[in-house]
Enzyme design. Sequence first.
Site, PDB file in Angstrom:
ATOM      1  N   LYS A  13     -44.277 -78.301   3.806  1.00  0.00           N
ATOM      2  CA  LYS A  13     -45.549 -77.585   3.697  1.00  0.00           C
ATOM      3  C   LYS A  13     -45.860 -77.259   2.236  1.00  0.00           C
ATOM      4  O   LYS A  13     -46.953 -77.500   1.758  1.00  0.00           O
ATOM      5  CB  LYS A  13     -45.522 -76.258   4.484  1.00  0.00           C
ATOM      6  CG  LYS A  13     -45.256 -76.394   5.957  1.00  0.00           C
ATOM      7  CD  LYS A  13     -45.264 -75.043   6.640  1.00  0.00           C
ATOM      8  CE  LYS A  13     -44.170 -74.097   6.182  1.00  0.00           C
ATOM      9  NZ  LYS A  13     -42.801 -74.528   6.490  1.00  0.00           N
ATOM     10  N   ARG A  88     -47.964 -67.354  10.943  1.00  0.00           N
ATOM     11  CA  ARG A  88     -46.701 -67.772  11.502  1.00  0.00           C
ATOM     12  C   ARG A  88     -46.464 -67.203  12.881  1.00  0.00           C
ATOM     13  O   ARG A  88     -45.439 -67.464  13.484  1.00  0.00           O
ATOM     14  CB  ARG A  88     -45.616 -67.236  10.596  1.00  0.00           C
ATOM     15  CG  ARG A  88     -44.839 -68.324   9.920  1.00  0.00           C
ATOM     16  CD  ARG A  88     -43.826 -67.600   9.149  1.00  0.00           C
ATOM     17  NE  ARG A  88     -42.768 -68.384   8.690  1.00  0.00           N
ATOM     18  CZ  ARG A  88     -42.746 -68.976   7.503  1.00  0.00           C
ATOM     19  NH1 ARG A  88     -43.783 -68.977   6.731  1.00  0.00           N
ATOM     20  NH2 ARG A  88     -41.654 -69.583   7.136  1.00  0.00           N
ATOM     21  N   ARG A 127     -32.653 -78.801  -1.570  1.00  0.00           N
ATOM     22  CA  ARG A 127     -33.844 -78.236  -2.204  1.00  0.00           C
ATOM     23  C   ARG A 127     -33.473 -77.347  -3.385  1.00  0.00           C
ATOM     24  O   ARG A 127     -32.525 -76.579  -3.342  1.00  0.00           O
ATOM     25  CB  ARG A 127     -34.639 -77.402  -1.207  1.00  0.00           C
ATOM     26  CG  ARG A 127     -35.766 -76.650  -1.921  1.00  0.00           C
ATOM     27  CD  ARG A 127     -36.798 -76.120  -1.016  1.00  0.00           C
ATOM     28  NE  ARG A 127     -36.268 -75.226  -0.018  1.00  0.00           N
ATOM     29  CZ  ARG A 127     -37.000 -74.737   0.971  1.00  0.00           C
ATOM     30  NH1 ARG A 127     -38.258 -75.101   1.079  1.00  0.00           N
ATOM     31  NH2 ARG A 127     -36.469 -73.931   1.843  1.00  0.00           N
ATOM     32  N   ARG A 160     -32.476 -71.510  -2.950  1.00  0.00           N
ATOM     33  CA  ARG A 160     -32.927 -70.290  -2.280  1.00  0.00           C
ATOM     34  C   ARG A 160     -31.805 -69.678  -1.452  1.00  0.00           C
ATOM     35  O   ARG A 160     -31.029 -70.386  -0.834  1.00  0.00           O
ATOM     36  CB  ARG A 160     -34.128 -70.618  -1.380  1.00  0.00           C
ATOM     37  CG  ARG A 160     -35.434 -70.545  -2.127  1.00  0.00           C
ATOM     38  CD  ARG A 160     -36.584 -71.101  -1.363  1.00  0.00           C
ATOM     39  NE  ARG A 160     -36.668 -70.669   0.026  1.00  0.00           N
ATOM     40  CZ  ARG A 160     -37.667 -71.015   0.829  1.00  0.00           C
ATOM     41  NH1 ARG A 160     -38.648 -71.780   0.371  1.00  0.00           N
ATOM     42  NH2 ARG A 160     -37.694 -70.607   2.068  1.00  0.00           N
ATOM     43  N   ARG A 171     -33.806 -69.943  11.110  1.00  0.00           N
ATOM     44  CA  ARG A 171     -35.228 -70.124  10.777  1.00  0.00           C
ATOM     45  C   ARG A 171     -35.877 -71.141  11.712  1.00  0.00           C
ATOM     46  O   ARG A 171     -37.022 -70.981  12.117  1.00  0.00           O
ATOM     47  CB  ARG A 171     -35.377 -70.561   9.309  1.00  0.00           C
ATOM     48  CG  ARG A 171     -35.118 -69.412   8.345  1.00  0.00           C
ATOM     49  CD  ARG A 171     -34.823 -69.892   6.945  1.00  0.00           C
ATOM     50  NE  ARG A 171     -35.928 -70.601   6.339  1.00  0.00           N
ATOM     51  CZ  ARG A 171     -35.805 -71.380   5.267  1.00  0.00           C
ATOM     52  NH1 ARG A 171     -34.614 -71.531   4.708  1.00  0.00           N
ATOM     53  NH2 ARG A 171     -36.851 -71.982   4.777  1.00  0.00           N
TER      54      ARG A 171
HETATM   55  P1  AP5 Z   1     -40.736 -77.840   1.100  1.00  0.00           P
HETATM   56  O1  AP5 Z   1     -42.045 -78.409   0.667  1.00  0.00           O
HETATM   57  O2  AP5 Z   1     -40.113 -76.798   0.258  1.00  0.00           O
HETATM   58  O3  AP5 Z   1     -40.831 -77.365   2.631  1.00  0.00           O
HETATM   59  P2  AP5 Z   1     -41.534 -76.121   3.297  1.00  0.00           P
HETATM   60  O4  AP5 Z   1     -42.133 -76.603   4.564  1.00  0.00           O
HETATM   61  O5  AP5 Z   1     -42.424 -75.408   2.324  1.00  0.00           O
HETATM   62  O6  AP5 Z   1     -40.246 -75.279   3.653  1.00  0.00           O
HETATM   63  P3  AP5 Z   1     -39.929 -73.740   3.448  1.00  0.00           P
HETATM   64  O7  AP5 Z   1     -38.453 -73.592   3.620  1.00  0.00           O
HETATM   65  O8  AP5 Z   1     -40.538 -73.203   2.209  1.00  0.00           O
HETATM   66  O9  AP5 Z   1     -40.636 -73.160   4.656  1.00  0.00           O
HETATM   67  P4  AP5 Z   1     -40.370 -71.860   5.316  1.00  0.00           P
HETATM   68  O10 AP5 Z   1     -41.535 -71.914   6.194  1.00  0.00           O
HETATM   69  O11 AP5 Z   1     -39.083 -71.658   5.987  1.00  0.00           O
HETATM   70  O12 AP5 Z   1     -40.281 -70.828   4.087  1.00  0.00           O
HETATM   71  P5  AP5 Z   1     -41.318 -69.804   3.458  1.00  0.00           P
HETATM   72  O13 AP5 Z   1     -41.112 -69.753   2.028  1.00  0.00           O
HETATM   73  O14 AP5 Z   1     -42.676 -70.070   3.977  1.00  0.00           O
HETATM   74  O15 AP5 Z   1     -39.723 -79.063   1.315  1.00  0.00           O
HETATM   75  C1  AP5 Z   1     -38.372 -78.832   1.682  1.00  0.00           C
HETATM   76  C2  AP5 Z   1     -37.447 -79.766   0.859  1.00  0.00           C
HETATM   77  O16 AP5 Z   1     -37.665 -81.132   1.237  1.00  0.00           O
HETATM   78  C3  AP5 Z   1     -37.704 -79.700  -0.644  1.00  0.00           C
HETATM   79  O17 AP5 Z   1     -36.498 -79.870  -1.336  1.00  0.00           O
HETATM   80  C4  AP5 Z   1     -38.647 -80.876  -0.902  1.00  0.00           C
HETATM   81  O18 AP5 Z   1     -38.535 -81.343  -2.223  1.00  0.00           O
HETATM   82  C5  AP5 Z   1     -38.147 -81.903   0.116  1.00  0.00           C
HETATM   83  N1  AP5 Z   1     -39.223 -82.743   0.650  1.00  0.00           N
HETATM   84  C6  AP5 Z   1     -40.520 -82.383   0.878  1.00  0.00           C
HETATM   85  N2  AP5 Z   1     -41.210 -83.410   1.408  1.00  0.00           N
HETATM   86  C7  AP5 Z   1     -40.314 -84.441   1.542  1.00  0.00           C
HETATM   87  C8  AP5 Z   1     -40.409 -85.783   2.044  1.00  0.00           C
HETATM   88  N3  AP5 Z   1     -41.556 -86.243   2.549  1.00  0.00           N
HETATM   89  N4  AP5 Z   1     -39.282 -86.528   2.056  1.00  0.00           N
HETATM   90  C9  AP5 Z   1     -38.113 -86.046   1.570  1.00  0.00           C
HETATM   91  N5  AP5 Z   1     -37.955 -84.809   1.069  1.00  0.00           N
HETATM   92  C10 AP5 Z   1     -39.043 -84.009   1.056  1.00  0.00           C
HETATM   93  O19 AP5 Z   1     -40.794 -68.435   4.132  1.00  0.00           O
HETATM   94  C11 AP5 Z   1     -39.541 -67.894   3.791  1.00  0.00           C
HETATM   95  C12 AP5 Z   1     -39.335 -66.602   4.557  1.00  0.00           C
HETATM   96  O20 AP5 Z   1     -40.343 -65.652   4.178  1.00  0.00           O
HETATM   97  C13 AP5 Z   1     -39.445 -66.714   6.077  1.00  0.00           C
HETATM   98  O21 AP5 Z   1     -38.238 -67.112   6.667  1.00  0.00           O
HETATM   99  C14 AP5 Z   1     -39.850 -65.265   6.435  1.00  0.00           C
HETATM  100  O22 AP5 Z   1     -38.735 -64.407   6.420  1.00  0.00           O
HETATM  101  C15 AP5 Z   1     -40.769 -64.891   5.283  1.00  0.00           C
HETATM  102  N6  AP5 Z   1     -42.187 -65.200   5.571  1.00  0.00           N
HETATM  103  C16 AP5 Z   1     -42.996 -66.048   4.887  1.00  0.00           C
HETATM  104  N7  AP5 Z   1     -44.223 -66.094   5.419  1.00  0.00           N
HETATM  105  C17 AP5 Z   1     -44.209 -65.259   6.477  1.00  0.00           C
HETATM  106  C18 AP5 Z   1     -45.171 -64.878   7.456  1.00  0.00           C
HETATM  107  N8  AP5 Z   1     -46.427 -65.397   7.445  1.00  0.00           N
HETATM  108  N9  AP5 Z   1     -44.805 -63.979   8.399  1.00  0.00           N
HETATM  109  C19 AP5 Z   1     -43.581 -63.445   8.424  1.00  0.00           C
HETATM  110  N10 AP5 Z   1     -42.597 -63.763   7.551  1.00  0.00           N
HETATM  111  C20 AP5 Z   1     -42.908 -64.658   6.575  1.00  0.00           C
HETATM  112 MG    MG Z   2     -42.328 -73.532   1.349  1.00  0.00          MG
END
Ligand code: AP5
Ligand code: MG
Length: 213
Positions: A13, A88, A127, A160, A171
């Site tokens: 994402k 979410r 990552r 992270r 997660r």
């Molecule tokens: P990346 O692009 O980083 O993936 P992502 O979908 O953004 O994954 P996240 O781990 O950031 O999502 P998340 O939803 O768990 O975390 P968030 O920060 O939102 O890609 C992942 C890896 O793969 C990278 O190394 C990338 O380079 C690689 N990659 C990408 N595309 C690729 C491809 N096509 N092929 C190969 N490799 C590839 O949330 C973190 C925490 O914050 C949550 O757990 C929660 O506690 C809190 N939080 C955030 N938002 C909310 C909310 N709205 N409500 C409640 N809690 C929340």
């Molecule tokens: Mg992300």
Amino acid sequence: MKIIMLGAPGAGKGTQAQMIADKYDIPHISTGDIFRENVKKGTELGMEAKKYMDHGLLVPDELTVKILLDRVAQADCKNGYVLDGFPRTIPQAEVLDKAITELGEKIDYAINVDVPDENIIRRMSGRRACLACGATYHIEHIPPKKEGICDKCGKELVQRDDDKEETVKNRLDVYHKQTQPLIDFYTKQGVLRTVDGTMDMKDVFTAITTLLA
Ligand code: AP5
Ligand code: MG
């Protein structure tokens, strides 16, 4: 253009949201990045959010919704934005819907980046993230030009805290229970589009821009 990115943790994402934001010149808003920034600065919000994030749990809706609504009310969002990691939960989606409808506007697309759980855990362990500018790398697939250093801002890259295998499994669990129902929610609104997130990141981006054209 108002876009929501949906998908499991690690689906890509953030990677795709950043590319969309650059191409269409709209802000990339990641609630995860906002929380991590606050954790790093040691703010009250950061300390509260960390309790949940470290266990792979969602930060309570009351906290998250307020931050997001404040952010999208800022001037740089007037031509649209790409939301990454919000909404979410169904209550978050309903609050967003209400706020947008009150402005006489709507979400144009909810893009579901589809990646099976098996692929996710492998991705997360490689990552590396820049806490300063939010850029994301992968040690094999998307390495930075200089190891451990962000191409965009020159700051140090880190793993992270929530990318440990056990936390990633939690997660994923939380995603299936609390976030996946949003796929139905946006399908009913007629704005859901699904792309195969297992392709190379450039091909995923091409698929997305084709949808948006
Ligand atoms: P990346 O692009 O980083 O993936 P992502 O979908 O953004 O994954 P996240 O781990 O950031 O999502 P998340 O939803 O768990 O975390 P968030 O920060 O939102 O890609 C992942 C890896 O793969 C990278 O190394 C990338 O380079 C690689 N990659 C990408 N595309 C690729 C491809 N096509 N092929 C190969 N490799 C590839 O949330 C973190 C925490 O914050 C949550 O757990 C929660 O506690 C809190 N939080 C955030 N938002 C909310 C909310 N709205 N409500 C409640 N809690 C929340
Ligand atoms: Mg992300």
